[in-house]
Design a protein around this motif. Structure first.
Motif, PDB file in Angstrom:
ATOM      1  N   THR A 101      12.451  42.884  38.726  1.00  0.00           N
ATOM      2  CA  THR A 101      12.660  44.055  38.175  1.00  0.00           C
ATOM      3  C   THR A 101      13.636  44.284  38.279  1.00  0.00           C
ATOM      4  OG1 THR A 101      11.676  45.862  38.684  1.00  0.00           O
ATOM      5  CG2 THR A 101      11.220  44.532  36.457  1.00  0.00           C
ATOM      6  N   SER A 102      14.596  43.575  39.991  1.00  0.00           N
ATOM      7  CA  SER A 102      15.183  44.928  40.058  1.00  0.00           C
ATOM      8  C   SER A 102      17.311  44.318  40.402  1.00  0.00           C
ATOM      9  CB  SER A 102      15.177  45.474  41.900  1.00  0.00           C
ATOM     10  OG  SER A 102      14.108  45.678  42.078  1.00  0.00           O
ATOM     11  N   LEU A 103      16.610  42.645  39.987  1.00  0.00           N
ATOM     12  CA  LEU A 103      18.123  42.451  39.176  1.00  0.00           C
ATOM     13  C   LEU A 103      17.914  41.729  37.512  1.00  0.00           C
ATOM     14  CD1 LEU A 103      17.758  38.699  41.990  1.00  0.00           C
ATOM     15  CD2 LEU A 103      19.700  41.349  42.204  1.00  0.00           C
ATOM     16  N   ASN A 104      19.077  42.145  37.306  1.00  0.00           N
ATOM     17  CA  ASN A 104      20.101  42.118  35.569  1.00  0.00           C
ATOM     18  C   ASN A 104      19.279  41.360  35.283  1.00  0.00           C
ATOM     19  OD1 ASN A 104      21.230  42.474  33.239  1.00  0.00           O
ATOM     20  ND2 ASN A 104      22.545  44.092  34.047  1.00  0.00           N
ATOM     21  N   PRO A 105      18.572  40.698  34.156  1.00  0.00           N
ATOM     22  CA  PRO A 105      18.268  39.152  33.872  1.00  0.00           C
ATOM     23  C   PRO A 105      19.717  39.004  32.983  1.00  0.00           C
ATOM     24  CG  PRO A 105      16.955  40.947  32.726  1.00  0.00           C
ATOM     25  CD  PRO A 105      18.080  41.550  33.467  1.00  0.00           C
ATOM     26  N   ILE A 106      21.155  39.523  32.596  1.00  0.00           N
ATOM     27  CA  ILE A 106      21.455  38.709  31.590  1.00  0.00           C
ATOM     28  C   ILE A 106      22.955  38.415  32.598  1.00  0.00           C
ATOM     29  CG2 ILE A 106      20.658  39.566  29.863  1.00  0.00           C
ATOM     30  CD1 ILE A 106      23.342  41.075  29.711  1.00  0.00           C
ATOM     31  N   PHE A 107      23.099  38.213  33.945  1.00  0.00           N
ATOM     32  CA  PHE A 107      24.722  38.131  35.134  1.00  0.00           C
ATOM     33  C   PHE A 107      23.440  37.444  35.917  1.00  0.00           C
ATOM     34  CE2 PHE A 107      25.116  42.537  33.095  1.00  0.00           C
ATOM     35  CZ  PHE A 107      26.701  41.721  32.032  1.00  0.00           C
ATOM     36  N   ARG A 147      25.528  28.935  44.370  1.00  0.00           N
ATOM     37  CA  ARG A 147      24.207  29.382  44.113  1.00  0.00           C
ATOM     38  C   ARG A 147      24.741  30.561  43.088  1.00  0.00           C
ATOM     39  NH1 ARG A 147      18.337  27.976  45.646  1.00  0.00           N
ATOM     40  NH2 ARG A 147      18.697  28.698  43.331  1.00  0.00           N
ATOM     41  N   ASP A 150      24.038  31.309  39.725  1.00  0.00           N
ATOM     42  CA  ASP A 150      22.686  31.244  38.949  1.00  0.00           C
ATOM     43  C   ASP A 150      21.738  32.501  38.717  1.00  0.00           C
ATOM     44  OD1 ASP A 150      22.043  28.595  40.385  1.00  0.00           O
ATOM     45  OD2 ASP A 150      20.513  29.205  42.097  1.00  0.00           O
ATOM     46  N   TYR A 151      20.972  32.148  37.930  1.00  0.00           N
ATOM     47  CA  TYR A 151      19.884  33.348  37.510  1.00  0.00           C
ATOM     48  C   TYR A 151      18.963  33.811  37.804  1.00  0.00           C
ATOM     49  CZ  TYR A 151      24.191  33.183  34.066  1.00  0.00           C
ATOM     50  OH  TYR A 151      25.306  33.021  33.329  1.00  0.00           O
ATOM     51  N   GLN A 154      16.575  32.345  38.052  1.00  0.00           N
ATOM     52  CA  GLN A 154      15.524  30.868  38.397  1.00  0.00           C
ATOM     53  C   GLN A 154      15.536  31.088  40.188  1.00  0.00           C
ATOM     54  OE1 GLN A 154      20.440  29.938  37.886  1.00  0.00           O
ATOM     55  NE2 GLN A 154      19.130  28.397  35.987  1.00  0.00           N
TER      56      GLN A 154
ATOM     57  N   MET B   1      20.920  23.047  35.547  1.00  0.00           N
ATOM     58  CA  MET B   1      20.710  23.590  35.987  1.00  0.00           C
ATOM     59  C   MET B   1      21.017  24.846  35.829  1.00  0.00           C
ATOM     60  SD  MET B   1      18.251  24.324  38.714  1.00  0.00           S
ATOM     61  CE  MET B   1      18.522  26.210  39.703  1.00  0.00           C
ATOM     62  N   SER B   2      22.249  25.194  36.085  1.00  0.00           N
ATOM     63  CA  SER B   2      22.942  26.372  35.744  1.00  0.00           C
ATOM     64  C   SER B   2      23.511  26.607  34.786  1.00  0.00           C
ATOM     65  CB  SER B   2      23.801  27.133  36.799  1.00  0.00           C
ATOM     66  OG  SER B   2      24.816  25.768  37.099  1.00  0.00           O
ATOM     67  N   PRO B   5      22.380  31.918  29.733  1.00  0.00           N
ATOM     68  CA  PRO B   5      21.348  32.185  29.123  1.00  0.00           C
ATOM     69  C   PRO B   5      22.315  31.951  27.690  1.00  0.00           C
ATOM     70  CG  PRO B   5      21.995  33.503  30.777  1.00  0.00           C
ATOM     71  CD  PRO B   5      22.549  33.386  31.331  1.00  0.00           C
ATOM     72  N   MET B 170      15.157  50.855  34.162  1.00  0.00           N
ATOM     73  CA  MET B 170      14.919  49.373  34.579  1.00  0.00           C
ATOM     74  C   MET B 170      15.488  49.576  36.436  1.00  0.00           C
ATOM     75  SD  MET B 170      13.422  47.950  32.509  1.00  0.00           S
ATOM     76  CE  MET B 170      13.185  46.054  32.699  1.00  0.00           C
ATOM     77  N   GLU B 171      14.753  48.924  37.504  1.00  0.00           N
ATOM     78  CA  GLU B 171      14.949  48.907  38.351  1.00  0.00           C
ATOM     79  C   GLU B 171      16.584  49.034  38.660  1.00  0.00           C
ATOM     80  OE1 GLU B 171      12.351  48.001  41.409  1.00  0.00           O
ATOM     81  OE2 GLU B 171      10.712  49.826  41.119  1.00  0.00           O
ATOM     82  N   TYR B 172      17.172  47.898  38.054  1.00  0.00           N
ATOM     83  CA  TYR B 172      17.765  47.402  38.300  1.00  0.00           C
ATOM     84  C   TYR B 172      19.310  48.397  38.100  1.00  0.00           C
ATOM     85  CZ  TYR B 172      17.938  45.486  33.507  1.00  0.00           C
ATOM     86  OH  TYR B 172      17.936  45.194  32.482  1.00  0.00           O
ATOM     87  N   VAL B 173      18.896  49.021  37.236  1.00  0.00           N
ATOM     88  CA  VAL B 173      19.430  49.901  37.072  1.00  0.00           C
ATOM     89  C   VAL B 173      19.304  51.039  37.957  1.00  0.00           C
ATOM     90  CG1 VAL B 173      19.910  52.184  35.410  1.00  0.00           C
ATOM     91  CG2 VAL B 173      20.082  49.908  34.594  1.00  0.00           C
ATOM     92  N   ALA B 175      18.794  50.677  40.862  1.00  0.00           N
ATOM     93  CA  ALA B 175      19.555  49.904  42.113  1.00  0.00           C
ATOM     94  C   ALA B 175      21.078  49.827  42.135  1.00  0.00           C
ATOM     95  CB  ALA B 175      18.909  48.233  41.883  1.00  0.00           C
ATOM     96  N   HIS B 190      24.990  47.371  32.815  1.00  0.00           N
ATOM     97  CA  HIS B 190      23.889  47.045  33.270  1.00  0.00           C
ATOM     98  C   HIS B 190      23.487  47.370  31.832  1.00  0.00           C
ATOM     99  CE1 HIS B 190      23.366  45.947  36.998  1.00  0.00           C
ATOM    100  NE2 HIS B 190      24.500  46.802  36.859  1.00  0.00           N
ATOM    101  N   ASN B 194      22.126  44.944  27.850  1.00  0.00           N
ATOM    102  CA  ASN B 194      20.586  44.050  27.324  1.00  0.00           C
ATOM    103  C   ASN B 194      20.212  44.689  26.226  1.00  0.00           C
ATOM    104  OD1 ASN B 194      19.573  43.175  29.722  1.00  0.00           O
ATOM    105  ND2 ASN B 194      20.722  44.277  31.050  1.00  0.00           N
TER     106      ASN B 194
END
Lengths: 322, 282
Positions: A101-107, A147, A150-151, A154, B1-2, B5, B170-173, B175, B190, B194
């Motif tokens: 959860t430490s990476l933002n899923p949409i970037f 890479r 990559d999201y 992945q 692959m890439s 979203p 969220m942890e990414y915030v 971070a 961020h 989302n």
């Protein structure tokens, strides 16, 4: 001058049921290039210590009651948000426990690394991209340039933790705080991440503060160890010495929980009891209720850290006797 | 692959039957609205007493009203107005709803004051508040837009705030904070991106509400001033002749239904694809 010194830091949390002291009179020093491990059970104050270095305590619930944190001669405690922001990143980087959860899923991961660089004023886009590739290579992501797009979904857990480290390192911090960096990973991945931390220290000369509850992690990477119990440091020493001659009964108990290969015990020893409630800690040694060596004097006053040698100190009145 | 979203989402949407149906219905109205100056030949306000109450025929596809005005021209121009109002309300909501929601969700100190104002506005039934505002400001297109914005922004803000409250932990915030990012940057990169999925779903439903409420207001005589045609005021006038000339009230009514149904299906599709967890609760 030490790179980082925490001096008599006390942090309290306000809750509906009263004030809880999360850490009390904690003092730590970290030299450039050194790896210090902070070990203790959940709730012992390890993470609060880490967060208070960065000024990331959840205010207004948490508050630094006394003491201070000094980084490269600058006092961080009480420093304004704006100045702190310039230290976070290039001065002190941090990686967290949950790579999922430490990476933002949409970037994409490339965007996330370059974003950090942009936040610190790197205006040149190709330069940011090059640095992102360099960092991903450095943390061992194969064919890094391909890479970048990559999201997070992945990547595997270990790869994500590597990306997290790459993000934290992108600004070349002099100090990296790793809060349980390997807890969420499986054992082989853990070993890879720990090797990476050691390599990076070697290459970049940065200091690392590793926070963990895992004695194995400490043995693997740390130069020096501080053992925390109920918000206080109870023992501090170089890592070999701690494993060879643990002085505090809590440290010994912790080491007793670790299985070893030449062990013929059928059951591992567990430490009886639980951490005392931080709102109602005993007047004396906080470990006394769970300690096998307890005497009446233990409950009279909180034992201070006492030197046992030039580099070794412990907070137990029975250390000389035991 | 890439595969990004965004592209994957669009592909999933286009495979979603409800979404495509909704989109098609809504596109009918959009196309009518966009092409209004070219597909109507008769001025929607042009009176022609001799041609009054003509049922739909070759000369007048949708017939004429009590004053002999072409209902085709009037409903098509009415569609244009409805879409314009819908777009304006959605844009205002997207901007101010996000702003208010993000600020009150992210900054703890701002939460209580902003949300109390929100609660106060939401305590009024939507239609009553809209009637009140247009009654005070006077009937006009701009005032209808303003009234609908005031009525719906608190609802949008609530939805954004709810997402932001989750995202800020969220942890990414964390971070990003630990990497030295400022609040504005964290919100921009961020938090808000989302929070977009539920917001987009909300905005598609909001478009439908806005069109419907606008029709209601002009039906009550509080919308754009006649002779400007709106679906609401065409229906209001047609109400008196429901028996003799049922097409006057039926045609804008059916178009209104197509719009609202199309947008609702579209919104359902968006919700299924963007926010699959909500589907289980619904």
């Amino acid at each position: 001058m030490s790179l980082l010194s925490i001096e008599h830091l006390t942090v309290a949390f306000r809750s509906e049921t009263g004030q809880a002291t999360a850490i009390e009179d904690v003092s730590l020093r970290l030299e450039p290039g050194e790896i210090l491990g902070v070990v203790g059970e959940s709730g012992s104050g390890k993470s609060v210590t880490a967060l208070s270095i960065m000024g990331l305590l959840p205010e207004p619930a948490a508050r630094v009651v006394s003491g201070r944190v000094v980084f490269e001669g600058q006092v961080l405690t009480g420093m304004g948000e704006h100045r702190l922001r310039r230290i976070r990143g290039p001065g002190i980087g941090m990686i967290f426990q949950e790579p999922m959860t430490s990476l933002n899923p949409i970037f994409s991961i490339g965007e996330q690394i370059t974003e950090t660089l942009a936040a610190h004023g790197e205006r040149d886009r190709p330069k940011r991209r090059d640095r992102a590739v360099e960092m991903l290579e450095r943390v061992g992501i194969a064919s890094a340039a391909r890479r970048l797009g990559d999201y997070p979904h992945q990547l595997s857990g270990g790869q994500r933790q590597r990306v997290m480290i790459a993000m934290a390192l992108a600004c070349r911090p002099r100090l990296l705080i790793a809060d349980e960096p390997t807890t969420a990973l499986d054992v082989t991945t853990q070993a890879g991440i720990l090797d990476l931390v050691l390599d990076l220290r070697e290459q970049l000369g940065m200091a690392v503060l590793v926070i963990t509850h895992n004695m194995g992690v400490i043995a693997e990477v740390a130069d020096r160890v501080a053992v925390m119990y109920a918000g206080r440091i109870v023992e501090q020493s170089p890592v070999e010495l701690l494993f060879a001659e643990p002085a505090h009964p809590y440290t010994r108990a912790l080491l007793g929980c670790v299985p070893t290969l030449d062990d013929d015990r059928v059951r591992l020893t567990a430490i009886p009891g639980a951490l005392p409630d931080p709102r109602t800690r005993p007047a004396g040694c906080a470990f006394a209720p769970r300690c096998g060596l307890r005497v009446d004097a233990c409950e009279a006053a909180i034992p201070p850290l006492r030197p046992l040698g030039p580099t070794h100190e412990a907070a137990c009145i029975r250390t000389c006797a035991g | 692959m890439s595969d990004s979203p965004a592209r994957a989402t669009i592909r999933r949407l286009l495979r979603h039957r409800l979404f495509v149906t909704g989109l098609a219905l809504f596109l009918i109205v959009l196309v009518l609205a966009a092409l209004a100056p070219w597909i109507t030949t008769v001025d929607p306000t042009k009176l022609s007493i001799r041609a009054k109450f003509k049922p739909p025929s070759m000369d007048f596809v949708f017939g004429t009203d009590n004053l002999g005005r072409s209902l085709w021209s009037r409903t098509v121009w009415g569609a244009r107005l409805s879409v314009e109002i819908g777009v304006a309300v959605v844009v205002l909501n997207a901007i101010f709803g996000t702003l208010v929601g993000a600020i009150s969700g992210y900054f703890r100190w701002a939460d209580a004051p902003l949300m109390r104002i929100n609660d106060a506005l939401m305590a009024f039934p939507a239609i009553l508040l809209a009637i009140g505002i247009t009654a005070v400001l006077g009937p006009s297109t701009e005032n209808v837009i303003l009234a609908l914005a005031v009525v719906y922004i608190p609802r949008t803000a609530r939805i954004v705030r709810a997402s932001v409250l989750v995202l800020r932990e969220m942890e990414y915030v964390q971070a990003a904070v630990a990497a030295g990012a400022g609040h504005a940057r964290i919100l921009r990169t961020h938090v808000i991106p989302n929070a977009l999925a539920p917001l987009i779903v909300q905005l598609s439903f909001l478009f439908a509400y806005a069109v419907l409420t606008e029709a209601t207001l002009s039906f009550l005589g509080l919308g754009a001033v006649p002779p400007t045609p709106t679906w609401g005021n065409i229906m209001a006038e047609g109400r008196q002749y429901m028996i003799e000339a049922p097409w006057i009230i039926t045609i804008p009514g059916v178009l209104l239904m197509i719009t609202v149904m199309g947008l609702n299906l579209l919104g359902d599709g968006l919700r299924d694809v963007l926010d699959p967890r909500l589907r289980l609760q619904a």
